[in-house]
Scaffold this motif. Sequence first.
Motif, PDB file in Angstrom:
ATOM      1  N   ARG A  55      -8.165  20.147 -20.943  1.00 21.29           N
ATOM      2  CA  ARG A  55      -6.792  19.680 -20.844  1.00 21.29           C
ATOM      3  C   ARG A  55      -6.425  18.959 -22.133  1.00 21.29           C
ATOM      4  O   ARG A  55      -7.151  18.061 -22.586  1.00 21.29           O
ATOM      5  N   THR A  56      -5.310  19.362 -22.703  1.00 24.72           N
ATOM      6  CA  THR A  56      -4.866  18.784 -23.974  1.00 24.72           C
ATOM      7  C   THR A  56      -3.825  17.705 -23.713  1.00 24.72           C
ATOM      8  O   THR A  56      -2.914  17.891 -22.906  1.00 24.72           O
ATOM      9  N   ARG A  57      -3.965  16.580 -24.408  1.00 29.81           N
ATOM     10  CA  ARG A  57      -2.992  15.504 -24.271  1.00 29.81           C
ATOM     11  C   ARG A  57      -2.731  14.877 -25.639  1.00 29.81           C
ATOM     12  O   ARG A  57      -3.544  14.972 -26.565  1.00 29.81           O
ATOM     13  N   SER A  58      -1.577  14.246 -25.745  1.00 33.96           N
ATOM     14  CA  SER A  58      -1.172  13.617 -26.997  1.00 33.96           C
ATOM     15  C   SER A  58      -1.393  12.108 -26.903  1.00 33.96           C
ATOM     16  O   SER A  58      -1.040  11.483 -25.897  1.00 33.96           O
ATOM     17  N   THR A  59      -1.991  11.529 -27.957  1.00 34.28           N
ATOM     18  CA  THR A  59      -2.239  10.080 -27.991  1.00 34.28           C
ATOM     19  C   THR A  59      -1.691   9.489 -29.284  1.00 34.28           C
ATOM     20  O   THR A  59      -1.421  10.194 -30.260  1.00 34.28           O
ATOM     21  N   ARG A  66       0.584  10.213 -33.980  1.00 34.37           N
ATOM     22  CA  ARG A  66       0.204  11.022 -32.826  1.00 34.37           C
ATOM     23  C   ARG A  66      -0.992  11.902 -33.145  1.00 34.37           C
ATOM     24  O   ARG A  66      -1.107  12.467 -34.228  1.00 34.37           O
ATOM     25  N   THR A  68      -3.769  14.858 -31.154  1.00 33.03           N
ATOM     26  CA  THR A  68      -4.044  15.718 -30.000  1.00 33.03           C
ATOM     27  C   THR A  68      -5.503  15.568 -29.587  1.00 33.03           C
ATOM     28  O   THR A  68      -6.409  15.702 -30.417  1.00 33.03           O
ATOM     29  N   ASP A  71      -9.632  16.992 -23.508  1.00 34.07           N
ATOM     30  CA  ASP A  71     -10.590  16.504 -22.511  1.00 34.07           C
ATOM     31  C   ASP A  71     -11.305  17.692 -21.886  1.00 34.07           C
ATOM     32  O   ASP A  71     -10.666  18.679 -21.493  1.00 34.07           O
TER      33      ASP A  71
END
Length: 426
Positions: A55-59, A66, A68, A71
Motif C-alpha cells: 500500500r502506497t501512502r504520502s508522508t 512530501r 512516497t 508499506d
Amino acid sequence: MPSLRTFRVEFDRPGATFTPGELVTGNVIVDLAREKSIRALKLSIKGEANVSWERTRSTKDSQGRRHTQVDHFRASEQYFNLTYYLFGNTTDNREVRMPEGFHKYPFNFSLPYNIPCSFEHANGHIRYTAKAVIDRPWRFDHECKIAFTVVSSYDLNAHIQQCLGVDDEANESFCCFCCFDMGSIKTRIRIPTMGFVPGQSIETIVNLNNTSSIDVTKICVKLERSLEFHAKTPYKTTKTDKAVGKAEQSMGPFDPNAEVVTRLQVPPIPPSQLEYCSIIDQKYTLRITIHVSGMHCSITKTYPILIGTIPLRSIISVPYTQTVLQPTAPIMQYDDDPPPPMPTSPDYAPPNLPYPGPQPIGFVSANQPSTSANQWDIPPPSYEECMQRADSIKDQDESNYVHGANEPFAPRYPVFNFPTPYPPGK
C-alpha cells in the motif's frame, strides 16, 4: 556434459489431488549420466498459508517535503513442514555415491486431517508443495519442486439451515420529473436451494408483474466471491477483494407477466469458509439484477450462498447416480494395507496449530479411512483446474534455479457431473 539428466517429483495419483488424512505416495526420479558423490537425497513436504500486499501512502518530513512510502503487509502460518531422507543423510556429514542410471526413490506420507483447502490468489495462498534436494558437498545443491492440491471436505448437509431456498419479493415504483407516476414493477424471486457444489446449476426464477411503461431489458445473475486477507505485519489490518466468479443473463424485453428462469453453472472453485486458516476468509454471494429501460435504477437483490464439496442429500436421486458420467479422478486402492508413513528427519518439529479447533492438528494412521465425498452412493467427482492460478510456486528465499518453482500452478477442485434437468434455454 552435466551428469544430472532428469530430476523431478512425481505423485502416483494423476492430477495430484488429495484430501486431509490421506496417504500420499510417489517417487523422486533421478537419472544420472555418471556416478555422483552426494551427502543425501531428501524430500521436504510443506503446507502453509501466506498473505501479502503493498500500500502506497504520502508522508511529509520535518521540512514539509512530501515523500512516497510503501508499506508491505504480510502474514503467514504453517500447517506442517516435514523432511524425509530417501538416500543418505546429513547427520554425520558423510558422503555417499549415487550410482549412474535411472532411479526411482519411492516416498509416502500421511497428510494431517485438519488442514485448509488449497487456495490461490494474487494477495494470498494456501499451498502444499514437495521439494526434492540433492545435497552436494562444497557445491550448489540440485533442487526441484512441485505443488499438489488438498481439498478439504465441506459437507453442505452439515449446514442445512444456511442452504434453505429463497422466496423473495421486490417492488419498484417509477416516476418522471419526481411527480408523474409511471407505474411499478413487482418481482418475485425464487431460488430452490442456497447450497451448491461445482458442476451444479444455480437456478433462479424471476416472476415479473410489470404495470409500468418501463421495459425490463435484461436480468443478470452473478456468482460473486468476497475475500478478506488478514495481515499481522507491520500491524494488523485487513484487505478485501470482491470479484465475479461467473455470470449469466437473460435478454429482454420481457412480457409484463413473464417468468424468467436462469441457470448458472458453478465453476471449479474452492468451498466456502476456508476452515483451519485464520488469515484468509472467503464468502460467496448470488447477485440478481433486473435492468430496466431509460435512466431508472435497476432492481438488485443479493443472497449469501454456500459452495461445498459434498452435495445436499435432497438433490441426490437414483437417476442421477445411474446416469452420471464416469469421473476423471482416480480412487486410490490397495490390495493390502498401505505402507506406513516414512520416518521423519531428526530435525522434525510438530506442526503448528494456527486454527482454534476442537482437536489439535495431527496425522492419521495408515489404516484410517480418509475423508471422502463419495457418500450415499454419490459418484466421485472429476477434478478440474480452478480459473485462479499462481504465477509461480517460488518462495521468497528460493533461488531461480529450483526446477519447477517458476511453473504456474492452479489447484484442482471437485466438479460433479449432474445431468441437465431441462433442455438448454428452456
